[in-house]
Design a protein around this motif. Structure first.
Motif: not given
Lengths: 121, 121
Positions: B77, B82, B99-100, B103, B105
């Motif tokens: 990404i 990452v 994540h998306l 924001g 992990r």
């Protein structure tokens, strides 16, 4: 590090990661496609030249449709997120030398977010 | 902006750009390949779910060989750079959400530069 990075993210695996669109659309599709504009051959050339230049931490990758078909052949270089229209071997050489070796830019081939047609030559 | 950005670079075209390796190697190749581990179906699922989640400025792309075959199915990404090993739809959902969307992990699925085998489940 950038705005989307987080403390603890691993170090980058590649220093620069280039994605060359090689998507093919049916002949006559209104958006056109990068493959019909020679993107596969240009990617092959870029890959071979990057190797010859010894750019070990740079990866030249193929990608599926980057969805900027009208601007093709398109490529994007991460993590900086800089997009180019690169239509000849001479232009590939220019991006390799200026952007990837020297860390500069080939301003006249760069794509802006609002662009609807490739840069004029 | 990141270490590789330059003043005057255009704004990012995508907020997050995901590349899912769908490379196929011949059966029995010692490195294996992402396609044989189901990467195409996972990419299709991720693309469809990203759309359903309304992630308009996120692009889910296919890519050629990312050269981390042993760690597949791999995705990276950008611009954050990452990397993940994502092997099921549930894990795709986790990366999308954590994540998306948020924001954050999914630490247990992340790949470090020195990794030679996928994270243990």
């Amino acid at each position: 590090m950038n705005e989307r990075s987080r403390a603890g993210d691993p170090a980058p695996f590649y220093e620069a990661h280039v994605f060359c669109c090689i998507n093919e659309r049916p002949a006559g599709h209104p958006r056109g496609c990068c493959k019909a504009k020679g993107s596969e051959g240009l990617r092959d050339y870029m890959k071979a030249r990057a190797k010859e230049l010894g750019l070990a931490r740079v990866r030249i990758n193929s990608s599926g449709c980057l969805d900027r078909c009208e601007l093709g052949p398109t490529m994007v270089i991460y993590p900086e997120g800089v997009w180019y229209n690169v239509a000849s071997r001479a232009e590939v050489d220019e991006v390799l030398q200026k952007h990837l070796v020297e860390g500069g830019r080939v301003a006249r081939l760069m794509l802006k977010p609002e662009d609807k047609t490739p840069p004029a030559r």
